[in-house]
Design a protein around this motif. Structure first.
Motif, PDB file in Angstrom:
ATOM      1  N   VAL A 620       0.831  -1.207   0.000  1.00  3.83           N
ATOM      2  CA  VAL A 620       0.000   0.000   0.000  1.00  3.83           C
ATOM      3  C   VAL A 620       0.866   1.259   0.000  1.00  3.83           C
ATOM      4  O   VAL A 620       0.608   2.214  -0.748  1.00  3.83           O
ATOM      5  N   ILE A 621       1.913   1.272   0.810  1.00  6.37           N
ATOM      6  CA  ILE A 621       2.771   2.460   0.882  1.00  6.37           C
ATOM      7  C   ILE A 621       3.529   2.650  -0.429  1.00  6.37           C
ATOM      8  O   ILE A 621       3.706   3.780  -0.894  1.00  6.37           O
ATOM      9  N   SER A 622       3.968   1.570  -1.039  1.00  8.72           N
ATOM     10  CA  SER A 622       4.682   1.693  -2.314  1.00  8.72           C
ATOM     11  C   SER A 622       3.804   2.313  -3.386  1.00  8.72           C
ATOM     12  O   SER A 622       4.296   3.038  -4.254  1.00  8.72           O
ATOM     13  N   ALA A 623       2.499   2.051  -3.344  1.00 10.19           N
ATOM     14  CA  ALA A 623       1.590   2.623  -4.331  1.00 10.19           C
ATOM     15  C   ALA A 623       1.171   4.040  -3.993  1.00 10.19           C
ATOM     16  O   ALA A 623       0.642   4.749  -4.848  1.00 10.19           O
ATOM     17  N   LYS A 624       1.402   4.485  -2.732  1.00  6.98           N
ATOM     18  CA  LYS A 624       0.982   5.825  -2.306  1.00  6.98           C
ATOM     19  C   LYS A 624       2.177   6.676  -1.877  1.00  6.98           C
ATOM     20  O   LYS A 624       2.077   7.460  -0.932  1.00  6.98           O
ATOM     21  N   LEU A 625       3.282   6.526  -2.574  1.00  8.40           N
ATOM     22  CA  LEU A 625       4.467   7.302  -2.196  1.00  8.40           C
ATOM     23  C   LEU A 625       4.267   8.798  -2.375  1.00  8.40           C
ATOM     24  O   LEU A 625       4.938   9.608  -1.734  1.00  8.40           O
ATOM     25  N   VAL A 626       3.348   9.180  -3.257  1.00  6.17           N
ATOM     26  CA  VAL A 626       3.089  10.609  -3.463  1.00  6.17           C
ATOM     27  C   VAL A 626       2.511  11.226  -2.193  1.00  6.17           C
ATOM     28  O   VAL A 626       2.756  12.393  -1.897  1.00  6.17           O
ATOM     29  N   GLU A 627       1.747  10.454  -1.426  1.00  5.49           N
ATOM     30  CA  GLU A 627       1.140  10.962  -0.199  1.00  5.49           C
ATOM     31  C   GLU A 627       2.063  10.837   1.002  1.00  5.49           C
ATOM     32  O   GLU A 627       1.683  11.240   2.106  1.00  5.49           O
ATOM     33  N   LEU A 628       3.235  10.278   0.806  1.00  5.96           N
ATOM     34  CA  LEU A 628       4.122   9.999   1.931  1.00  5.96           C
ATOM     35  C   LEU A 628       4.875  11.260   2.337  1.00  5.96           C
ATOM     36  O   LEU A 628       5.504  11.920   1.506  1.00  5.96           O
ATOM     37  N   ASP A 629       4.818  11.572   3.610  1.00  4.37           N
ATOM     38  CA  ASP A 629       5.545  12.703   4.168  1.00  4.37           C
ATOM     39  C   ASP A 629       6.936  12.247   4.596  1.00  4.37           C
ATOM     40  O   ASP A 629       7.182  11.062   4.846  1.00  4.37           O
ATOM     41  N   VAL A 630       7.861  13.211   4.678  1.00  4.80           N
ATOM     42  CA  VAL A 630       9.225  12.858   5.068  1.00  4.80           C
ATOM     43  C   VAL A 630       9.271  12.340   6.506  1.00  4.80           C
ATOM     44  O   VAL A 630      10.060  11.440   6.835  1.00  4.80           O
ATOM     45  N   VAL A 631       8.424  12.876   7.364  1.00  5.77           N
ATOM     46  CA  VAL A 631       8.378  12.384   8.746  1.00  5.77           C
ATOM     47  C   VAL A 631       7.901  10.933   8.767  1.00  5.77           C
ATOM     48  O   VAL A 631       8.435  10.093   9.496  1.00  5.77           O
ATOM     49  N   ASP A 632       6.892  10.637   7.930  1.00  9.84           N
ATOM     50  CA  ASP A 632       6.416   9.261   7.848  1.00  9.84           C
ATOM     51  C   ASP A 632       7.478   8.341   7.246  1.00  9.84           C
ATOM     52  O   ASP A 632       7.605   7.185   7.658  1.00  9.84           O
ATOM     53  N   ALA A 633       8.236   8.854   6.270  1.00 16.52           N
ATOM     54  CA  ALA A 633       9.306   8.038   5.686  1.00 16.52           C
ATOM     55  C   ALA A 633      10.355   7.686   6.734  1.00 16.52           C
ATOM     56  O   ALA A 633      10.819   6.531   6.815  1.00 16.52           O
ATOM     57  N   CYS A 634      10.727   8.663   7.564  1.00 12.15           N
ATOM     58  CA  CYS A 634      11.691   8.374   8.633  1.00 12.15           C
ATOM     59  C   CYS A 634      11.105   7.408   9.654  1.00 12.15           C
ATOM     60  O   CYS A 634      11.810   6.524  10.169  1.00 12.15           O
ATOM     61  N   ALA A 635       9.811   7.545   9.940  1.00 10.92           N
ATOM     62  CA  ALA A 635       9.173   6.616  10.870  1.00 10.92           C
ATOM     63  C   ALA A 635       9.154   5.200  10.298  1.00 10.92           C
ATOM     64  O   ALA A 635       9.334   4.216  11.033  1.00 10.92           O
ATOM     65  N   LEU A 636       8.941   5.074   9.004  1.00 11.37           N
ATOM     66  CA  LEU A 636       8.965   3.760   8.374  1.00 11.37           C
ATOM     67  C   LEU A 636      10.369   3.161   8.413  1.00 11.37           C
ATOM     68  O   LEU A 636      10.535   1.946   8.579  1.00 11.37           O
ATOM     69  N   PHE A 637      11.394   3.997   8.226  1.00 11.20           N
ATOM     70  CA  PHE A 637      12.770   3.515   8.367  1.00 11.20           C
ATOM     71  C   PHE A 637      12.983   2.916   9.759  1.00 11.20           C
ATOM     72  O   PHE A 637      13.557   1.822   9.905  1.00 11.20           O
ATOM     73  N   VAL A 638      12.516   3.627  10.778  1.00  9.17           N
ATOM     74  CA  VAL A 638      12.701   3.152  12.153  1.00  9.17           C
ATOM     75  C   VAL A 638      11.932   1.864  12.379  1.00  9.17           C
ATOM     76  O   VAL A 638      12.437   0.908  12.979  1.00  9.17           O
ATOM     77  N   GLY A 639      10.678   1.794  11.885  1.00  4.71           N
ATOM     78  CA  GLY A 639       9.895   0.586  12.064  1.00  4.71           C
ATOM     79  C   GLY A 639      10.515  -0.626  11.400  1.00  4.71           C
ATOM     80  O   GLY A 639      10.591  -1.707  11.990  1.00  4.71           O
ATOM     81  N   CYS A 640      10.982  -0.444  10.167  1.00  5.77           N
ATOM     82  CA  CYS A 640      11.625  -1.563   9.462  1.00  5.77           C
ATOM     83  C   CYS A 640      12.909  -1.985  10.154  1.00  5.77           C
ATOM     84  O   CYS A 640      13.228  -3.191  10.237  1.00  5.77           O
ATOM     85  N   ALA A 641      13.677  -1.020  10.654  1.00  4.22           N
ATOM     86  CA  ALA A 641      14.937  -1.358  11.320  1.00  4.22           C
ATOM     87  C   ALA A 641      14.690  -2.090  12.631  1.00  4.22           C
ATOM     88  O   ALA A 641      15.404  -3.044  12.965  1.00  4.22           O
ATOM     89  N   GLU A 642      13.689  -1.658  13.396  1.00  5.18           N
ATOM     90  CA  GLU A 642      13.427  -2.313  14.671  1.00  5.18           C
ATOM     91  C   GLU A 642      12.834  -3.705  14.481  1.00  5.18           C
ATOM     92  O   GLU A 642      13.025  -4.579  15.325  1.00  5.18           O
ATOM     93  N   MET A 643      12.088  -3.911  13.408  1.00  6.17           N
ATOM     94  CA  MET A 643      11.543  -5.244  13.127  1.00  6.17           C
ATOM     95  C   MET A 643      12.491  -6.102  12.300  1.00  6.17           C
ATOM     96  O   MET A 643      12.176  -7.256  12.003  1.00  6.17           O
ATOM     97  N   ASN A 644      13.613  -5.522  11.859  1.00  7.05           N
ATOM     98  CA  ASN A 644      14.558  -6.234  10.985  1.00  7.05           C
ATOM     99  C   ASN A 644      13.879  -6.721   9.704  1.00  7.05           C
ATOM    100  O   ASN A 644      14.137  -7.824   9.214  1.00  7.05           O
ATOM    101  N   TYR A 645      12.977  -5.872   9.178  1.00  8.65           N
ATOM    102  CA  TYR A 645      12.287  -6.223   7.936  1.00  8.65           C
ATOM    103  C   TYR A 645      13.063  -5.597   6.781  1.00  8.65           C
ATOM    104  O   TYR A 645      13.075  -4.388   6.604  1.00  8.65           O
ATOM    105  N   ARG A 646      13.703  -6.446   5.988  1.00  7.11           N
ATOM    106  CA  ARG A 646      14.592  -5.958   4.935  1.00  7.11           C
ATOM    107  C   ARG A 646      13.967  -6.237   3.572  1.00  7.11           C
ATOM    108  O   ARG A 646      14.004  -7.349   3.065  1.00  7.11           O
ATOM    109  N   ASP A 647      13.372  -5.207   3.004  1.00  5.87           N
ATOM    110  CA  ASP A 647      12.851  -5.233   1.639  1.00  5.87           C
ATOM    111  C   ASP A 647      13.614  -4.168   0.869  1.00  5.87           C
ATOM    112  O   ASP A 647      13.322  -2.975   0.978  1.00  5.87           O
TER     113      ASP A 647
END
Length: 1143
Positions: A620-647
C-alpha cells in the motif's frame, strides 16, 4: 291517524338522513353559539384606577376602558365572545398604558376564570388575538391557556397561516409548550405551504413557526414523526423561494432552527441539505448588497457550522467575512464567539479576517465570559492562527475567571494553547491546579454542581493539551485518568442497567452525550499518556479492557494510534495486540501512509509481527508514495529497522523520498534515517554519499545522540562493504588505504566525535556503547583513521572505554534458548562461561580462552530470511580482530535437533572448534616451530570419536573429553588477554588549562635560539593583537578560527593546536547500568507526528529523479567539503568562521 302517520313519516325521514350522511363524505361543521343580546351593565371602577385615569393624557378614553373591565355583578358580559374580547382588549390597553397592576388583578382573575364551554365560542382569529394579547401582557394563566389549546386543536383545520404564526409566537413568549397543539397547527401549516396558490404564506411566518419549535424544543422525533416531518419538508422546499422577501433576522433564525434539529437520520435529509445548499448560493448576493447586522451574520455562519456544511458554503463565508470586517467594532462578545467558532468548524481560513478580529477582540477581552474566551482561543488554534498578544490577554483574563470555567470550557482553552504550542507557565500552573482541585477535593461535589463533573470530551482535551505542553506532573495525569475511569465506569453501569434514555437525552445544546469511551477518545487519551510517559500500574491494567471492549469500533487511524500508544506505554498484553492485528488485516488497504507508519512502529516496539500485515502495508505504501511525508518516511525507516524487515526495493523507495525532500527533513530525522538505512545492509552508495555530505553541512543542528548514531552507522556501512568484498574475494574499494566510507567521509566521523565531545556530560548508555565500538573498530580495523584523529577525540574514546557496565544477574539477560543450549553444552563436557562482558560486548558463551559461541536468535537475522544483520557482522569482525575463534549457533539449526541424540551430536561437534582454537594458540605461542610434516596426524579426531569419548564420560566409563582431547581439563574460567593491549592502558590525564593559556617559559624559548629582545617584542606584539581583538569583540576561539581560515586560503598547512580539555573527569565517572537498548533517536520523530492537526495532512508530490547537475552554491559547498576532508584537524564550525570573516 294523522298524528300517527306523521310520526311514522318523521321516523322514516330521520332514518334516510342517517343513511345519506353515512354515504356522503365527512364534513367538519363547527357550531358557534350566538352572543348574548342583553345590554352591557355599567361597570364600577376603584378610586385608584379613577384617579389614575384622570391623570393620563386621554382621561376620557381611559375612563371608557375602565368601564369595560369585568366585575362580579355582570358575569354574562365577559363570558360571551364579544364581551371577553372587549374586556381583554381593555386590560391590554391599561397594561400598556401603565395602570397599577395590583388594581387589575381582580379583573384578570375574573376574565381568566371562564370555562371550556365559553372557550368553544372563539374563532381562529379570536384565538390568535387572545394569545397575542396574553403574551403582550405576560399573563401565563394555565387554565385559560388549556381551554384555548383545546379549541385550537378543534379548529386546527380552519386556521390561516398568519393565525398559526401568532399562536405559536405567543406560546413561545409565554414559554408554553403545547406539543399536541403545535403538531395539529403544524400539519395545517405544512398543508398551506404545499398548496399551489400558497394561501398567502409569507417568509416571516415560516421563520416564526421554525423558530418557535426550536425555542420550545419540540422535536420531530416522536411516534408520528413522519407526519411531523411533512411540515419541515414543506418549509425546506418553500424557504428558497421566499428568501428575497424575508428579513435578515428571519433568515438567520430559520436556518438556525433547521440546524438545531438534526435531520441527518430522517427521511427528509436530502431536502434539508438541498435547501441549505440553495440558500448558501442565493445568500451571497443578498449578504453582499444588503447590510446584515452583526448578530444575523453570526447566526447565519453558526447555522452552516452546525450542519457541517461542505465546500459549497465557502463563498458565503468569504462574503460574510468581507461584510463583517467593517462592522467589527459593533460586534459584541457573543457575535465574536459564534462567528469565529463557525469559521473554525468549517475550516475556513481567512488570515486577513482573523487578524482584524484579533485587533478588535483584544480591547474587549476583559468583558468576555469563560465560554467566549474558550471559543475564541479554540477557533484560532483549530485554524493554526497564532497571535501571541491576543493569547496573552486571553490567558490573563482566564486566570481571573478560572473558578467559573465549566469543564468543557477548560478543555477548549487548554486545547488551544496546546495545539499552538504557546507556553504560558502561569496559565499552565493555574489549569493544572484547577483540574487537580476539582478531581480530588471537589470530587464530592460532582452531584451538586456541573463545575466539578467532567464529561469524557473535556477530559480527553485536557489530557491531550497537557501532553502537548510537555507538562510532566504525574499527579495531574493520574487525576485525569482517575476521573476518566470513574466516568467510564458510571456509563457502563447505566448501560448494563438499561438506563439508555437518561444517557441519550440531549443536553442544552441539543447534542447527545456519548454513552461510552469511543475509539476517538481512547486514541487521544492513550496518545497523550504515552507522550507524557504516564505508565502507572492502574493505567496499564485498565487500557487492555477498554481496547478489547471496543470490539473494532474505531477508524483505521484510531486503530494505529491505539496500537502505537499501547506499545509506547510498554503494555504487555498478547490478546490485545492479537485482536488489534486481526482488525488491522482487513483495513490495511484503507489506511493512509501515516497510519501504516504508526502501525509498523507499534508492532516493532511491541515485539509482535504479522507477515500478512507487514507485506500488505509495504504494498500500500509503495503505491501511495506521493502521499508519503518525510516524517512518515523516517518513521517507516525506524519501524523496518526495529523489526529487521529488509525489503531492499521498498527501502530504496523510502530513501528516494528522503533524498528528494532534504529541505523538509530536520537534522535529527536525517541522522535517524541514515542509522536505520545503514542497519538494513542495503548497498546504496550514492544515497549515503549525499546524506553524509548533507549531515556535514548541517552538523550544527545535531545533538550528541545524533552524532553517536551517525558514527555508528558509518561503522555498519564499513562492515557491510568489507563483508561484500570478502564474499567476492576482491580488494575493498576505496580511494586510498581506507575502506568505504572512511576513504571519503572521514571528516564526517571526526565532526560527529567532536559534537559528542562538546556534549560529553550528556552522553547516555547507548551513546557510550557506540563510542566504545567506534574505538575498537578504528584501532583494530582502520588504524590509519585513528592515527589521523585529533588528540582530544582520542581522549574522548579512551575515557568512554573506561565506563563499566555492571549487571547484577547475568542470567536475567539470557533467553530460554540460551539457557537450554548451555545445559546441553555442559552435558557434553564443554564447560563454559555464559554472558561474559568483554568491552562493549556481551558474549553468549566462552569456552576456554579463545572460543566464543554466539547463539543467534531471530534478532540476529532479518525477518523471514537467513541474512545476518549488519550489527551482527560488526560484532563478528571485531571479535575476530581481537583474536577469538567465533562460532555461531543459529536458532534454525537448533530447532531441527528435536531429539536428545541429535542435540548431543550437534553440541559435540563444537569440540572441533575447541581443538582448532587450541592448535592455533599453540602455534601462536611457538612461532618458530617447524611446519607439520606431510602425512602427520593433525590431532583433530572425527565426530564419531568425539561422541565415543562424550558417551563414555557420561556413563562414567572414561575420562573427561577435555583430558582425552586436550590433555588438560577444561575449566569455565575467565578468558585471559581477551581484550587488546590498549584496552588495559589508562587514558592520559589532561589538564583543563588550554595550551594557549600555559605559562610563558623563557628558558624553553632561549633553547630555541630566540633572544630576550625578540621575546619581548613578540610579547608586545601579542599584547597589541589581543587589545585589537578586544576592541572588535573577537574571542580567542574566534581568533584561532580566523587564523586557520587565513592559512587555508593562502594554501599553507594548518597547525591547529591540540586542545587537551578534560573529557570525562574521574569525579564524574559513574557506573552505567542497562537502562535502554535502542540505538535510534525515537524522540526526533515524535515532535511532528503528534496530531499537529486533527486530520491527516495531504501529501505532496514526489520527485524521484534528482537533478544530476549541482547548483553553483552546492558545488562550492562540495569543494569546501572535500578540502575539509583533506584536513581532518580543521575545526568543524565553518559557518561561524565565514560570518566573522564577513564582519
Amino acid at each position: 291517524m294523522i298524528r300517527a302517520h306523521s310520526h311514522h313519516c318523521l321516523a322514516c325521514l330521520v332514518h334516510e338522513c342517517k343513511r345519506s350522511l353515512l354515504r356522503a363524505p365527512s364534513r367538519h361543521i363547527t357550531v358557534i353559539p350566538l352572543d348574548s343580546s342583553k345590554p352591557d351593565a355599567p361597570k364600577l371602577e376603584t378610586r385608584v384606577l379613577q384617579r389614575w385615569a384622570e391623570q393620563t393624557q386621554h382621561p376620557d378614553h381611559a375612563t371608557a376602558m375602565l368601564r369595560q373591565l369585568p366585575t362580579t355583578d355582570s358575569t354574562d358580559v365577559y363570558t360571551s365572545r364579544s364581551g371577553f374580547l372587549r374586556c381583554l382588549r381593555a386590560l391590554h390597553w391599561l397594561h400598556v398604558a401603565g395602570a397599577p397592576a395590583e388594581e387589575l388583578l381582580e379583573s384578570w382573575r375574573l376574565l381568566e376564570n371562564i370555562g371550556h364551554d365559553e372557550a368553544r365560542s372563539f374563532l381562529p382569529c379570536d384565538l390568535a388575538e387572545i394569545f397575542s394579547l396574553l403574551a403582550s401582557c405576560e399573563r401565563s394563566s394555565t387554565e385559560l391557556v388549556r381551554h384555548l389549546n383545546i379549541q385550537c386543536r378543534t379548529l386546527s383545520r380552519s386556521f390561516a397561516a398568519e393565525e398559526i404564526a401568532q399562536v405559536m409566537r405567543a406560546c413561545g413568549k409565554l414559554s408554553f409548550r403545547p406539543v399536541q397543539t403545535f403538531r395539529k397547527l403544524g400539519n395545517k401549516f405544512g398543508a398551506l405551504l404545499q398548496d399551489p396558490d400558497g394561501n398567502g404564506v409569507k417568509g416571516s411566518q415560516i421563520a416564526c413557526v421554525a423558530a418557535t419549535h426550536a425555542l420550545l424544543q419540540i422535536s420531530w422525533q416522536s411516534r408520528k414523526q413522519e407526519r411531523d416531518l411533512q411540515m419541515w419538508k414543506a418549509m425546506a422546499v418553500a424557504l428558497p423561494r421566499h428568501l428575497p422577501d424575508m428579513k435578515s433576522r428571519d433568515i438567520a433564525v430559520t436556518l438556525n432552527a433547521f440546524a438545531k434539529f438534526d435531520f441527518s437520520s430522517s427521511s427528509i435529509h436530502g431536502n434539508v441539505s438541498r435547501m441549505f445548499s440553495t440558500v448558501a448560493t442565493r445568500l451571497v448576493p443578498l449578504v453582499a448588497l444588503s447590510e446584515f447586522p452583526p448578530r444575523e451574520l453570526a447566526l447565519v455562519s453558526n447555522a452552516f457550522a452546525k450542519i457541517r456544511a461542505g465546500p459549497w458554503a465557502m463563498p458565503l463565508l468569504k462574503t460574510i467575512s468581507a461584510c463583517a470586517t467593517p462592522q467589527l467594532q459593533s460586534y459584541n462578545e457573543q457575535d465574536f464567539s459564534n462567528t469565529l467558532n463557525a469559521f473554525a468548524q468549517l475550516r475556513c481560513r481567512d488570515p486577513m479576517f482573523f487578524d482584524a478580529v484579533s485587533l478588535a477582540v483584544a480591547p474587549k477581552i476583559a468583558s468576555f465570559d469563560p465560554q467566549g474566551l474558550s471559543l475564541v482561543a479554540h477557533a484560532y488554534a483549530k485554524l493554526q492562527f497564532r497571535h501571541d498578544s491576543l493569547f496573552e490577554k486571553i490567558a490573563d483574563a482566564s486566570m481571573r475567571l478560572m473558578d467559573r470555567f465549566k469543564p468543557l470550557h477548560l478543555g477548549n482553552l487548554a486545547y488551544a494553547f496546546g495545539r499552538l504550542q504557546i507556553q504560558n507557565k502561569q496559565l499552565n500552573l493555574c489549569l493544572a491546579d484547577e483540574v487537580v482541585f476539582r478531581g480530588t477535593i471537589g470530587k464530592t461535589l460532582q452531584d451538586s454542581s456541573d463545575l466539578y463533573r467532567f464529561p469524557l470530551s473535556p477530559l480527553e482535551r485536557l489530557t491531550q493539551a497537557f501532553a502537548r505542553l510537555s507538562i510532566s506532573d504525574q499527579r495531574l495525569y493520574f487525576v485525569l485518568f482517575d476521573m476518566t475511569r470513574q466516568r467510564v465506569r458510571e456509563l457502563t453501569c447505566h448501560e448494563e442497567n438499561g438506563e439508555t434514555e437518561l444517557l441519550n437525552s440531549p443536553d442544552k445544546t441539543g447534542a447527545i452525550a456519548p454513552t461510552a469511551l469511543s475509539g476517538h477518545g481512547l486514541s487521544i487519551l492513550l496518545s497523550a499518556f504515552a507522550k507524557s510517559q504516564s505508565n502507572f500500574h492502574s493505567l496499564m491494567r485498565w487500557v487492555p479492557k477498554q481496547v478489547t471492549g471496543l470490539q473494532g469500533q474505531y477508524s483505521t487511524h484510531q486503530l494505529c494510534t491505539i496500537f502505537n500508544s499501547c506499545s509506547k506505554l510498554g503494555i504487555v498484553n498478547s490478546p490485545m495486540y492479537t485482536d488489534l492485528i486481526s482488525f488491522a488485516k482487513l483495513r490495511v488497504p484503507q489506511m493512509s501512509p501515516r497510519s501504516l507508519a504508526m502501525l509498523l512502529r507499534g508492532m516493532a516496539r511491541a515485539k509482535t509481527s504479522n507477515r500478512q500485515v507487514i507485506r500488505s502495508a509495504v504494498k500500500v505504501i509503495s503505491a501511495k508514495l506521493v502521499e508519503l511525508d518525510v516524517v512518515d518516511a523516517c518513521a517507516l525507516f525506524v519501524g523496518c529497522a526495529e523489526m529487521n524487515y529488509r525489503d531492499a526495493r521498498f527501502l530504496r523507495l523510502l530513501a528516494a523520498v528522503v533524498r528528494s525532500r532534504l529541505g523538509e527533513v530536520s537534522g535529527s530525522q536525517l541522522a535517524t534515517a541514515l542509522a536505520c538505512y545503514a542497519h538494513m545492509r542495503v548497498r546504496h552508495l550514492a544515497w549515503f554519499d549525499a546524506i553524509l555530505f548533507e549531515l556535514f553541512k548541517r552538523q550544527h543542528e545535531l545533538t550528541e545522540k545524533d552524532a553517536s548514531n551517525i558514527a555508528y552507522a558509518m561503522l555498519l556501512l564499513a562492515t557491510v562493504e568489507r563483508h561484500e568484498h570478502e564474499l567476492q574475494r576482491a580488494p575493498q574499494a576505496g580511494t586510498g588505504t581506507h575502506g568505504y566510507p572512511f576513504d571519503t567521509h572521514h571528516g564526517v566521523l571526526y565532526s560527529m566525535l567532536a559534537i559528542s565531545n562538546e556534549h560529553r556530560n550528556e552522553l547516555n548508555y547507548p551513546a557510550v556503547y557506540q563510542l566504545q565500538i567506534v574505538e575498537l573498530y578504528l584501532r583494530l580495523l582502520e588504524p590509519g583513521v585513528y592515527d589521523a584523529m585529533r588528540q582530544e577525540l582520542k581522549t574522548l574514546l579512551a575515557k568512554a572505554r573506561k565506563v563499566n557496565v555492571v549487571v547484577d544477574d547475568y542470567m536475567q539477560n539470557s533467553s530460554r534458548l540460551h539457557r537450554r543450549i548451555s545445559q546441553w553444552f555442559t552435558r557434553v563436557g564443554l564447560h563454559h562461561r555464559s554472558e561474559v562482558f568483554l568491552g562493549p560486548f556481551m558474549l553468549d558463551m566462552v569456552i576456554g580462552n579463545r572460543v566464543v559461541v554466539e547463539i543467534d536468535g531471530p534478532s540476529h537475522f532479518y525477518r523471514d530470511t537467513n541474512t545476518r544483520t549488519a550489527s551482527s557482522l560488526l560484532k563478528h569482525n571485531l571479535l575476530k580482530a581481537m583474536g577469538f575463534h567465533v562460532r555461531h549457533l543459529p536458532y534454525q539449526e537448533w530447532q531441527q535437533c528435536g531429539t536428545a541424540v541429535k542435540r548431543t551430536m550437534y553440541c559435540s561437534a563444537f569440540w572441533k572448534d575447541v581443538l582448532a582454537a587450541s592448535e592455533d594458540e599453540i602455534k601462536a605461542e611457538a612461532p618458530n616451530r617447524g611446519p607439520i610434516a606431510e602425512g602427520a596426524d593433525p590431532r583433530v579426531p572425527e565426530l564419531i570419536d568425539i561422541l565415543d569419548l562424550v558417551l563414555n564420560w557420561q556413563s562414567g566409563q572414561g575420562p573427561h573429553p577435555s583430558i582425552a582431547l586436550l590433555g588438560k581439563k577444561l575449566e569455565p574460567k575467565r578468558p585471559q588477554q581477551s581484550l587488546p593491549a590498549f584496552y588495559e592502558t589508562e587514558p592520559p590525564e589532561i589538564d583543563d588549562v588550554a595550551v594557549s593559556r600555559l605559562k610563558f617559559d623563557v628558558d624553553a624559548e632561549r633553547q630555541q635560539a630566540r633572544s630576550e629582545q625578540e621575546l619581548l617584542a613578540a610579547h608586545a606584539e601579542a599584547e597589541a593583537a589581543l587589545e585589537d581583538d578586544r576592541q572588535q569583540s573577537i574571542s580567542s576561539i574566534q581568533r584561532v578560527r580566523l587564523d586557520s581560515r587565513k592559512k587555508l586560503e593562502e594554501g599553507h598547512e594548518t597547525n591547529v593546536m591540540q586542545d587537551l580539555h578534560d573529557i570525562m573527569p574521574r569525579s564524574r565517572r559513574k557506573v552505567i547500568r542497562h537502562t535502554s537498548s535502542g540505538l535510534f533517536d525515537q524522540d526526533a520523530l515524535e515532535e511532528n507526528t503528534d496530531d499537529s492537526s486533527d486530520e491527516e495532512p495531504e501529501g505532496d508530490s514526489l520527485e524521484f529523479q534528482l537533478a544530476e547537475e549541482k547548483e553553483p552554491e552546492q558545488q562550492a559547498d562540495k569543494e569546501h567539503y572535500e578540502r575539509v576532508q583533506i584536513l581532518p584537524d580543521q575545526t568543524r564550525d565553518t559557518g561561524s568562521s565565514d560570518g566573522l570573516a564577513k564582519e
